[in-house]
Motif scaffolding. Structure first.
Motif, PDB file in Angstrom:
ATOM      1  N   GLY A 188       4.539   0.394  -3.896  1.00 34.77           N
ATOM      2  CA  GLY A 188       3.195  -0.133  -3.759  1.00 34.77           C
ATOM      3  C   GLY A 188       2.178   0.935  -4.130  1.00 34.77           C
ATOM      4  O   GLY A 188       2.516   2.103  -4.345  1.00 34.77           O
ATOM      5  N   PRO A 189       0.910   0.583  -4.240  1.00 34.14           N
ATOM      6  CA  PRO A 189      -0.136   1.567  -4.537  1.00 34.14           C
ATOM      7  C   PRO A 189      -0.149   2.676  -3.490  1.00 34.14           C
ATOM      8  O   PRO A 189       0.090   2.423  -2.316  1.00 34.14           O
ATOM      9  CB  PRO A 189      -1.425   0.744  -4.479  1.00 34.14           C
ATOM     10  N   PHE A 190      -0.419   3.892  -3.929  1.00 35.18           N
ATOM     11  CA  PHE A 190      -0.506   4.992  -2.970  1.00 35.18           C
ATOM     12  C   PHE A 190      -1.465   6.062  -3.480  1.00 35.18           C
ATOM     13  O   PHE A 190      -1.796   6.111  -4.667  1.00 35.18           O
ATOM     14  CB  PHE A 190       0.874   5.600  -2.682  1.00 35.18           C
ATOM     15  N   TYR A 191      -1.894   6.895  -2.550  1.00 41.74           N
ATOM     16  CA  TYR A 191      -2.767   8.016  -2.881  1.00 41.74           C
ATOM     17  C   TYR A 191      -2.030   9.303  -2.587  1.00 41.74           C
ATOM     18  O   TYR A 191      -1.410   9.450  -1.525  1.00 41.74           O
ATOM     19  CB  TYR A 191      -4.056   7.973  -2.057  1.00 41.74           C
ATOM     20  N   CYS A 205     -11.568   0.577   7.024  1.00 44.84           N
ATOM     21  CA  CYS A 205     -12.988   0.588   7.364  1.00 44.84           C
ATOM     22  C   CYS A 205     -13.809   1.161   6.210  1.00 44.84           C
ATOM     23  O   CYS A 205     -14.868   0.625   5.863  1.00 44.84           O
ATOM     24  CB  CYS A 205     -13.201   1.403   8.639  1.00 44.84           C
ATOM     25  N   PHE A 206     -13.320   2.235   5.595  1.00 49.02           N
ATOM     26  CA  PHE A 206     -14.016   2.812   4.447  1.00 49.02           C
ATOM     27  C   PHE A 206     -14.097   1.806   3.304  1.00 49.02           C
ATOM     28  O   PHE A 206     -15.091   1.762   2.567  1.00 49.02           O
ATOM     29  CB  PHE A 206     -13.306   4.080   3.977  1.00 49.02           C
ATOM     30  N   PHE A 222       0.801  -1.215   0.000  1.00 45.31           N
ATOM     31  CA  PHE A 222       0.000   0.000   0.000  1.00 45.31           C
ATOM     32  C   PHE A 222       0.830   1.258   0.000  1.00 45.31           C
ATOM     33  O   PHE A 222       0.352   2.304  -0.372  1.00 45.31           O
ATOM     34  CB  PHE A 222      -0.947   0.044   1.227  1.00 45.31           C
ATOM     35  N   GLY A 223       2.089   1.208   0.446  1.00 41.75           N
ATOM     36  CA  GLY A 223       2.878   2.414   0.584  1.00 41.75           C
ATOM     37  C   GLY A 223       2.327   3.269   1.691  1.00 41.75           C
ATOM     38  O   GLY A 223       1.281   3.009   2.254  1.00 41.75           O
ATOM     39  N   VAL A 224       3.053   4.294   2.045  1.00 41.35           N
ATOM     40  CA  VAL A 224       2.530   5.271   2.987  1.00 41.35           C
ATOM     41  C   VAL A 224       1.967   6.402   2.151  1.00 41.35           C
ATOM     42  O   VAL A 224       2.541   6.773   1.145  1.00 41.35           O
ATOM     43  CB  VAL A 224       3.656   5.791   3.893  1.00 41.35           C
ATOM     44  N   ASN A 225       0.844   6.926   2.539  1.00 42.01           N
ATOM     45  CA  ASN A 225       0.325   8.135   1.922  1.00 42.01           C
ATOM     46  C   ASN A 225       1.495   9.102   1.820  1.00 42.01           C
ATOM     47  O   ASN A 225       2.026   9.553   2.827  1.00 42.01           O
ATOM     48  CB  ASN A 225      -0.769   8.705   2.838  1.00 42.01           C
ATOM     49  N   ALA A 231     -10.012   0.090  -3.151  1.00 41.04           N
ATOM     50  CA  ALA A 231     -10.976   0.730  -2.252  1.00 41.04           C
ATOM     51  C   ALA A 231     -10.277   1.362  -1.056  1.00 41.04           C
ATOM     52  O   ALA A 231     -10.703   2.417  -0.553  1.00 41.04           O
ATOM     53  CB  ALA A 231     -12.005  -0.286  -1.778  1.00 41.04           C
ATOM     54  N   HIS A 232      -9.200   0.741  -0.566  1.00 43.80           N
ATOM     55  CA  HIS A 232      -8.424   1.310   0.541  1.00 43.80           C
ATOM     56  C   HIS A 232      -7.818   2.649   0.136  1.00 43.80           C
ATOM     57  O   HIS A 232      -7.894   3.630   0.888  1.00 43.80           O
ATOM     58  CB  HIS A 232      -7.317   0.331   0.943  1.00 43.80           C
ATOM     59  N   GLU A 233      -7.218   2.708  -1.057  1.00 43.27           N
ATOM     60  CA  GLU A 233      -6.609   3.958  -1.505  1.00 43.27           C
ATOM     61  C   GLU A 233      -7.668   5.026  -1.760  1.00 43.27           C
ATOM     62  O   GLU A 233      -7.449   6.205  -1.463  1.00 43.27           O
ATOM     63  CB  GLU A 233      -5.769   3.711  -2.763  1.00 43.27           C
ATOM     64  N   VAL A 234      -8.812   4.638  -2.289  1.00 40.19           N
ATOM     65  CA  VAL A 234      -9.907   5.591  -2.462  1.00 40.19           C
ATOM     66  C   VAL A 234     -10.383   6.075  -1.092  1.00 40.19           C
ATOM     67  O   VAL A 234     -10.810   7.221  -0.928  1.00 40.19           O
ATOM     68  CB  VAL A 234     -11.060   4.964  -3.259  1.00 40.19           C
TER      69      VAL A 234
END
Length: 300
Positions: free
Chosen positions: A123-126, A220-221, A40-43, A178-181
């Motif tokens: 990893g994926p990140f936002y 949770c989101f 996921f990476g860190v934001n 969905a986690h990144e969103v």
């Protein structure tokens, strides 16, 4: 997971790559080597504010274009992002507000964002600075091969599952998006900004705890999205929930620390334990309510 035949988002783009480089080599001294880069990476903006990860490289030379590829992964990502758009528009409308859709950029190897440059190892990140989710499609393979996140044990009725060998199950992949969103929702609600401001005023260990709370809320989101999307299109199949729970369990900070051969140091956690991640995803899934996702409870 049933995903074929639904609308694909027009907000998915592909990247041609970009210049710039990742700087700020203090990661190893802050956390157990490798954890931030495994999942996921860190934001990046949160990481920048707390001194944990990507800094500099703010110029974005990456050129993008609307994703037109017909390959399975691109189509899947477009449908899942569209599903998040439908659900979050509904939730924001119910609250008398307006949802602003994020962009999602698919890249290979390296990409430049408004939060700095990143490689597939991140990893994926936002990135809240440009309100965009970044995803290297190879991460779907990494989830299975390197993180032990597998799925589709029950099989799948989707023809689109063909050619997906060696990857995590569809719903585990959807959970990542969905986690990144979820981080985008936090930005729209002002939560990310509050975390950043609070993190600048506390110790590193306390800032890490705030990061954990932020990540658990994004979990949770993701659960809220899954429950509301199930009500909307009945997209879940046998074994899908187990996929997501397995994914949440595999990426807990405690499990990753043990897998890396290092000591389990709670003060270094940035995403939460396996138990916490499963707990909060499940809470969102069972409630379908944003109000059930208050991980902070006065911490800010």
């Amino acid at each position: 997971m049933k995903w074929q035949g639904r609308r694909g988002s027009s907000n998915v783009r592909t990247s041609s790559g970009g210049g710039g480089k990742m700087v700020g080599g203090g990661i190893g001294g802050i956390i157990i080597a490798g954890i931030l880069w495994l999942v996921f990476g860190v934001n990046p903006m949160t990481a920048l504010q707390t001194g944990q990860a990507v800094t500099g490289g703010g110029s974005s030379e990456t050129s993008t274009e609307i994703a037109t590829s017909t390959d399975r992964d691109t189509q899947f990502v477009k449908v899942v992002l569209a599903d998040t758009e439908e659900v979050w528009h509904q939730i924001f409308n119910e609250a008398g507000s307006t949802y602003k859709e994020p962009s999602l950029i698919l890249f290979n190897g390296q990409v430049s964002s408004a939060c700095g440059s990143a490689s597939s190892a991140t990893g994926p990140f936002y990135c809240p600075a440009d309100q965009t989710v970044y995803l290297d499609k190879s991460f779907f393979v990494e989830m299975s091969q390197n993180l032990g996140i597998t799925g589709d044990k029950q099989g799948s009725s989707d023809e689109g599952n063909e050619g997906n060998e060696g990857k995590a199950g569809d719903f585990a992949q959807a959970y990542v998006i969905a986690h990144e969103v979820g981080h985008h929702v936090q930005t729209l609600l002002g939560i990310s900004q509050q975390v950043n401001e609070a993190s600048r005023q506390v110790t590193r260990a306390e800032a890490n705890k705030l990061s954990v709370l932020q990540e658990l809320q994004a979990d949770c989101f993701a659960g809220v999205w899954a429950q509301r999307n199930q009500e909307r299109v009945q997209f879940l199949e046998a074994g899908d929930i187990d996929e997501a729970i397995n994914a949440a369990s595999q990426i807990g900070d405690d499990r990753l620390a043990k897998a890396s051969g290092g000591a389990v140091v709670p003060d270094n956690f940035t995403h939460g334990t396996s138990q916490q991640r499963v707990q909060w995803f499940t809470r969102g899934l069972e409630s379908g309510s944003v109000q059930s996702c208050d991980t902070f409870s006065g911490a800010l």
